[in-house]
Design an enzyme around this catalytic site. Structure first.
Site, PDB file in Angstrom:
ATOM      1  N   ASP A 104       0.818  -1.124  -0.017  1.00 29.35           N
ATOM      2  CA  ASP A 104       0.123  -0.068   0.055  1.00 29.35           C
ATOM      3  C   ASP A 104       0.735   1.280   0.108  1.00 29.35           C
ATOM      4  O   ASP A 104       0.248   2.341  -0.143  1.00 29.35           O
ATOM      5  CB  ASP A 104      -1.126  -0.155   1.291  1.00 29.35           C
ATOM      6  CG  ASP A 104      -0.261  -0.493   2.463  1.00 29.35           C
ATOM      7  OD1 ASP A 104       0.730   0.173   2.761  1.00 29.35           O
ATOM      8  OD2 ASP A 104      -0.817  -1.190   3.318  1.00 29.35           O
ATOM      9  N   ASP A 107       6.090 -14.315  -3.995  1.00 28.79           N
ATOM     10  CA  ASP A 107       5.928 -14.938  -2.572  1.00 28.79           C
ATOM     11  C   ASP A 107       7.153 -14.009  -1.655  1.00 28.79           C
ATOM     12  O   ASP A 107       8.341 -14.080  -1.900  1.00 28.79           O
ATOM     13  CB  ASP A 107       6.216 -16.257  -2.593  1.00 28.79           C
ATOM     14  CG  ASP A 107       6.171 -16.961  -1.244  1.00 28.79           C
ATOM     15  OD1 ASP A 107       5.326 -16.698  -0.521  1.00 28.79           O
ATOM     16  OD2 ASP A 107       7.499 -17.766  -1.068  1.00 28.79           O
ATOM     17  N   ASP A 112       5.939  -5.361   7.565  1.00 28.64           N
ATOM     18  CA  ASP A 112       4.504  -4.755   7.416  1.00 28.64           C
ATOM     19  C   ASP A 112       3.395  -6.005   6.872  1.00 28.64           C
ATOM     20  O   ASP A 112       3.141  -5.839   5.600  1.00 28.64           O
ATOM     21  CB  ASP A 112       4.602  -3.570   6.715  1.00 28.64           C
ATOM     22  CG  ASP A 112       3.094  -2.799   6.471  1.00 28.64           C
ATOM     23  OD1 ASP A 112       2.431  -3.068   7.444  1.00 28.64           O
ATOM     24  OD2 ASP A 112       3.042  -2.224   5.838  1.00 28.64           O
TER      25      ASP A 112
END
Length: 429
Positions: free
Chosen positions: A320, A374, A394
């Protein structure tokens, strides 16, 4: 004097040769087995998405279904004298219950205010009840099919069982592969279940009404045809309304200001607010970013780890862009590597006006390099000769099986391998 079987079932000849008849029965076994496994995987996936803790959800669904399959096999003994009619009704019922199972479970979750913690009484029994119903119907299939395949041409029971189970297991393989690689990414959870139900109804109805129609009375054929038409009509109606249903369910779950809702290759991503109220980013139904406290949260996560050398920083997760934005606020940062599992989240972080404004367009900064895939595998392949001063984890909470390995001893061993001797790692707790 013996009484003839109900429904007109006798030894009437089938309209094709015995070899063709056996082939058609085995094809139906193959299709029904594929549909049955899709129903199971659909329930596991949706329950994990709604409730988290995928190990528990898989254990509940699969154990209840296997138990129910035993009950269904026992119940099918009463239908052996009406095997054709019984199989047709079982498949119609399975198509309806299995096809609508995802919508029913999603509706209960959306309009009952969540699960009340890990479980609440209503949704728990809906999940168990649907699993039980599907399992009973699946369990009734093989005994009835055994009668039908022997009805075409007698053979030793061992050979008949071997043929049925071979078709059943191959069908399960195809269904198990089709769900994650075809149905889920192309159609989504709800539409995929509805399509599976329609295929199930057509396969079961076609076998009985086409191959064994002479085993049923005229009334029995008419009733079975009506039942299948009703099931297919209900599934088609649900298909037409599924987009409106999903939209209403999302509004019930996330509020009225849903702007973006898409199924990426990894998860469902929902963005709310931004223009009318604080932004919210939900990943698989769980709040990931809240515009109300995002700045305070990421300052608390990142700033303590930046007190020291921080020229090279690795952000694990963080697609994000909010952790990267907080890192870039500190002078002396020369390079930030962001590794996230979902390219869809990264794309939204760069292109959505509200989310990119919240992250300060950090992912477009020339010092930031973003890779997707991954996280565990990328960390394992990272070279150890260029260590990082700071590693920021995170990552999603370890409520799903895919993320638990990111909280393992092996994971932290890999983090230590890429960390400089005076480096620091921070983890959300």
């Amino acid at each position: 004097m013996s009484r003839p079987p109900l429904g007109g079932q006798g030894r009437a000849p089938i309209p094709v040769t015995p070899g063709t008849g056996r082939f058609l029965v085995l094809v139906c076994v193959f299709v029904c087995a594929a549909c049955g496994l899709v129903y199971e995987l659909e329930l596991v996936a949706l329950a994990s998405y709604l409730m988290g803790d995928s190990v528990t959800q898989a254990s509940v669904v699969l154990s209840v279904m296997v138990f129910a399959m035993g009950l269904g096999s026992l119940a099918a003994k009463r239908l052996r004298c009406r095997a054709a009619a019984g199989f047709g009704l079982v498949e119609a019922g399975l198509a309806l219950v299995g096809g609508c199972s995802a919508m029913a479970l999603y509706a209960v979750f959306a309009w009952t205010g969540g699960w009340g913690g890990a479980w609440s009484e209503g949704p728990r029994w809906v999940l168990v009840g649907i699993s039980l119903g599907i399992g009973v119907l699946i369990g009734a299939e093989v005994p009835l099919l055994m009668v039908l395949i022997q009805r075409i041409r007698r053979q030793d029971p061992g050979g008949a069982v071997a043929d049925l189970f071979a078709a059943d297991y191959v069908g399960a393989l195809v269904g198990g592969l089709a769900f994650p690689f075809v149905l889920l990414p192309l159609l989504g959870q709800l539409t995929g279940a509805l399509l599976t139900g329609a295929v199930n109804a057509v396969a079961g109805g076609a076998l009985v009404l086409g191959l064994f129609r002479r085993d049923l009375s005229a009334r029995g054929r008419w009733l079975l045809l009506v039942a299948n038409v009703v099931v297919l009509s209900l599934l088609a109606t649900a298909w037409v309304l599924v987009d409106d249903f999903e939209r209403a369910a999302r509004h019930a779950m996330f509020g009225a200001h849903v702007r973006v809702a898409e199924q990426t290759a990894v998860q469902e991503v929902v963005l709310t607010g931004g223009r009318s109220g604080p932004l919210g980013l939900y990943l698989d139904g769980r709040l990931r970013v809240s515009g109300r406290d995002a700045r305070a949260y990421y300052a608390t996560l990142v700033d303590p780890a930046m007190r020291g050398p921080h020229a090279r920083v690795l952000v694990l997760g963080g697609g994000d862009g909010l952790a990267a934005r907080e890192v870039l606020r500190h002078p002396g940062v020369r390079r930030v590597d962001v590794v996230d599992s979902d390219p869809g989240v990264v794309r939204l972080a760069r292109t959505d006006p509200a989310l990119s404004a919240l992250n300060g367009r950090a992912l477009s900064d020339p010092r930031v390099r973003v890779s997707t895939g991954d996280v565990f595998g990328r960390l394992r392949a990272a070279p150890g000769d260029l260590p990082y001063d700071v590693v920021i984890c995170d990552l999603p909470d370890p409520g799903l099986t895919d993320s638990t390995k990111l909280y393992s001893q092996e994971f932290y061993g890999l983090v230590g391998r890429v960390l400089s001797p005076a480096g620091r790692v921070v983890v959300h707790g």
